[in-house]
Design an enzyme around this catalytic site. Sequence first.
Site, short mmCIF file in Angstrom:
data_model
loop_
_atom_site.label_atom_id
_atom_site.label_comp_id
_atom_site.label_asym_id
_atom_site.label_seq_id
_atom_site.Cartn_x
_atom_site.Cartn_y
_atom_site.Cartn_z
N LYS A 1 50.27 91.18 48.79
CA LYS A 1 51.48 90.44 49.15
C LYS A 1 51.97 90.79 50.55
CE LYS A 1 52.38 87.80 46.82
NZ LYS A 1 51.66 86.54 46.93
N HIS B 1 42.20 95.47 49.39
CA HIS B 1 43.47 96.16 49.17
C HIS B 1 43.23 97.65 48.93
CE1 HIS B 1 45.53 92.41 49.17
NE2 HIS B 1 45.11 92.01 47.99
N SER C 1 58.31 90.11 47.04
CA SER C 1 57.31 89.05 46.91
C SER C 1 56.44 89.28 45.67
CB SER C 1 56.44 89.00 48.17
OG SER C 1 55.44 88.04 48.03
#
Length: 164
Positions: free
Chosen positions: A45, A100, A130
Amino acid sequence: MEKEGELLKFKGFYFQSSVVDYDILEKLEDFEIRDNDIFVISYPKSGTVWILQILCLIHFEGYRNKTDTRPLNLRAPFLEYNVSHVDLEKTPSPRIIGSHLPYYLVPRGLKNKKAKIIYMCRNPKDVMNSFFHFSNMLKVFQPTNTMEEFMKKFLEGKGNFLEF
């Protein structure tokens, strides 16, 4: 590797076990890096998909002129969450790869090769906000009733991929 519900703890980092490829995690350290690879690395995000999309527009003429209609996850797959099972070893260069992963888990070659790395960061409060709304919107995520409940998991490092 130890499993905590639907989360998989691998070397101190939590992954969503239903979408991570265990074999990839075990072989991460030795994943072959090419000098012309482009990695976009961030916490979820943080704008990763936006940057991957922009890079595909820059690098792939077929995509720009609409002759390549493959979805983003086939043009620029995630290393550890390769849900489309793209064979990265056979993917022609330049490869655009999202991740990630924290620094200590990235492939060894990424630290000493000439591959390009774009590191995305975003204000953690914005990321958390988010992610809270994103995880409550998708049915695959276990919804969190309050921001406080979500923040607790987020601060424990379990906000990366909450239980499905």
